[in-house]
Design a protein around this motif. Structure first.
Motif: not given
Ligand SMILES: Cc1cc2nc3c(=O)[nH]c(=O)nc-3n(C[C@H](O)[C@H](O)[C@H](O)COP(=O)(O)OP(=O)(O)OC[C@H]3O[C@@H](n4cnc5c(N)ncnc54)[C@H](O)[C@@H]3O)c2cc1C
Ligand SMILES: NC(=O)c1ccc[n+]([C@@H]2O[C@H](COP(=O)([O-])OP(=O)(O)OC[C@H]3O[C@@H](n4cnc5c(N)ncnc54)[C@H](OP(=O)(O)O)[C@@H]3O)[C@@H](O)[C@H]2O)c1
Length: 461
Positions: A286-314
């Motif tokens: 409310g007017g200033r920072l009080e919380r951060v919402v974090l999305m849980r990720n999993r990794l997907a992709g080839e070795p050395s090219r893995q990217v973060a993919v959202e799991t939908g869990k926050t």
């Protein structure tokens, strides 16, 4: 007049920026077989770029390249012109009119943004602001950082994130004898922060911090590193990355993290949590920072090219201050092409292009050339590449710029610019060290331009 780059017609080069890229460009030019004169323009009254205003105050050894830059500045073919912002006080066009070649080595003056709701709430800051503040950069002198909260969050897992977390984690006694700015030490001394979270969107094998910096987090007087052992469980692609011989340094970081995860809890006052697989998706309050919402990720992709993919869990994490340390960003310079996507000046081996054609006589080096990554030493090789391009281009460059540098000097005078020479800087430097001696520090930086100009004009050296 002889060929360009000979005694009769020395190559006149303007370098914009006095960080590592600027100095290594000057070094390579001055060491070349050609006859060269170099004028280095710097917007601040102090030289050395991020070596002065980025490198952490408690890492004095990493500032040693400054000794090399001081030697370069001793060359009679070299001039430092501080307190001049190119693009504002003098244009690139005006420089090009007076020099055979202009090399832009302006670094990255701002930060990337996360692009999430709430990012601009009070209490949410960029790494460049916080680092500039504790390192006494005049642009950030008056920034306010509210540390009267229990939890601080740092987004990103590079070496800058570790620097920031370490400064927040250290006791005032661990910082007191460094060259940290006095105004920052005062605020840090009153800090109420108990928990620091360094949050990465990918996993422990993908984190960008290096093992010596990470290891230091386990050697602090009153802060305990905390790692969740389940975050260290690796998928097959990450195991393959670790097994790759070129990732031996990553293996060391991973081992440090394993050590942290296995550490028994101690009674230390602060905890630094190194959290993986989480992306900030919203900042709230409310007017200033009080919380951060974090999305849980999993990794997907080839070795050395893995990217973060959202799991939908926050999950929500209550916090009073958040610093995003997700990479610096270069800013455009008036009159020079800029690639807005990559945030660099488009170039081919250091030759500036308009996207298609090379612009003769205009070059680029360092972070503004290749993006905001690499240690101080990486800029040497990068600058040598640019200087090799300049030397190869000598026969094709305009032998006779429209004007001499006297015109530029007259122009600066007419515009009322107080140019800070290297001799002026040496007086400022000496005064900072004298101030430091009184406080038991290597130096007490001046953080305001007027004070620096006063020190430059004072009689005592
Ligand atoms: C917070 C932080 C800590 C770091 N710590 C380390 C470390 O401990 N060890 C390590 O090896 N590397 C470290 N690095 C990386 C290292 O600092 C960089 O690789 C290096 O400084 C980049 O050099 P540069 O010359 O391109 O940019 P910079 O060092 O940023 O220099 C650019 C210079 O250009 C000037 N300038 C900008 N615009 C203008 C203009 N329009 N007119 C005139 N002058 C201008 C700026 O004021 C600045 O002095 C760190 C980086 C950061 C961000
Ligand atoms: N002591 C030292 O030697 C020292 C100290 C400080 C800095 N440096 C050097 O200076 C350079 C810059 O350092 P840096 O830490 O600014 O950059 P960096 O090493 O590139 O790290 C940036 C971090 O931000 C993350 N990130 C980027 N975009 C993100 C987003 N949108 N959301 C969440 N996370 C995001 C990256 O994750 P991804 O990997 O997933 O992209 C990465 O973890 C580096 O080369 C560094 O080594 C060296």
């Amino acid at each position: 007049m002889g060929h360009l780059g000979t005694q009769g017609n020395p190559l006149r080069t303007a370098i914009v920026g006095s960080g590592p890229a600027g100095f290594y460009t000057a070094e390579a030019l001055l060491r070349s077989k050609s006859t060269v004169v170099v004028d280095m323009f710097e917007r601040l009254a102090s030289p050395f770029g991020l070596v002065r205003s980025g490198v952490a105050p408690d890492h004095p050894k990493l500032k040693e390249p400054i000794r090399v830059y001081e030697k370069i500045a001793e060359s009679p073919q070299f001039r430092f012109l501080g307190n001049i912002t190119v693009g504002r006080d003098v244009s690139v066009r005006e420089l090009r009119d007076c020099y055979h070649t202009v090399v832009l080595a302006c670094g990255a003056q701002t930060d990337r943004t996360m692009g999430i709701p709430g990012e601009h709430l009070a209490g949410s800051h960029a790494a460049s602001e916080f680092v500039g503040w504790y390192n006494g950069h005049p642009d950030y002198r008056d920034r306010k950082f509210d540390l009267f909260h229990e939890t601080a969050v740092v987004i990103g897992q590079g070496n800058v994130a570790i620097d920031i977390a370490r400064v927040l984690a250290k006791t005032v006694d661990e910082l007191r004898r460094t060259d940290i700015a006095a105004h920052a030490l005062e605020v840090l001394a009153e800090s109420k922060i108990r928990n620091i979270h360094i949050i990465g969107r990918r996993g422990p094998v993908q984190a960008k911090f290096t093992h010596p910096n990470l290891r230091e987090m386990g050697q602090l007087a009153d802060c305990e590193p905390v790692v969740n052992p389940s975050d260290l469980e690796l998928n097959a692609a990450s195991r393959e990355e670790l097994a790759d011989r070129k990732n031996r340094a990553t293996v060391k970081s991973y081992e440090v993290l394993q050590g942290f995860a296995a550490r028994p809890t101690t009674a230390r006052h602060r905890r630094c949590h190194i959290d993986f697989f989480k992306s900030p998706v919203e900042l709230g309050g409310g007017g200033r920072l009080e919380r951060v919402v974090l999305m849980r990720n999993r990794l997907a992709g080839e070795p050395s090219r893995q990217v973060a993919v959202e799991t939908g869990k926050t999950q929500e994490l209550a916090c009073g201050i958040l610093i995003r340390s997700i990479g610096y960003r270069s800013v455009p310079i008036t009159g020079v092409p800029f690639d807005d996507v990559r945030a660099v000046i488009p170039n081919r081996d250091g030759r500036v292009t308009d996207g298609t054609n090379i612009i003769p006589g205009l070059y680029v080096a360092g972070w503004i050339k290749r993006g905001p990554t690499g240690i101080i030493g990486s800029n040497r090789e990068d600058s040598v590449e640019t200087v090799n391009a300049i030397l190869a281009d000598l026969p094709h460059l305009d032998m006779y710029p429209s004007f001499g540098t006297e015109r530029l000097e007259a122009l600066l005078e007419r515009r009322g610019i107080r140019v800070v020479s290297f001799a002026d800087w040496q007086k400022i430097d000496a005064a900072e060290m004298r101030r430091g001696k009184v406080a038991g520090k290597p130096r007490e930086k001046f953080t305001r331009l007027d004070d620096m100009l006063d020190a430059a004009t004072a009689h005592q050296l």
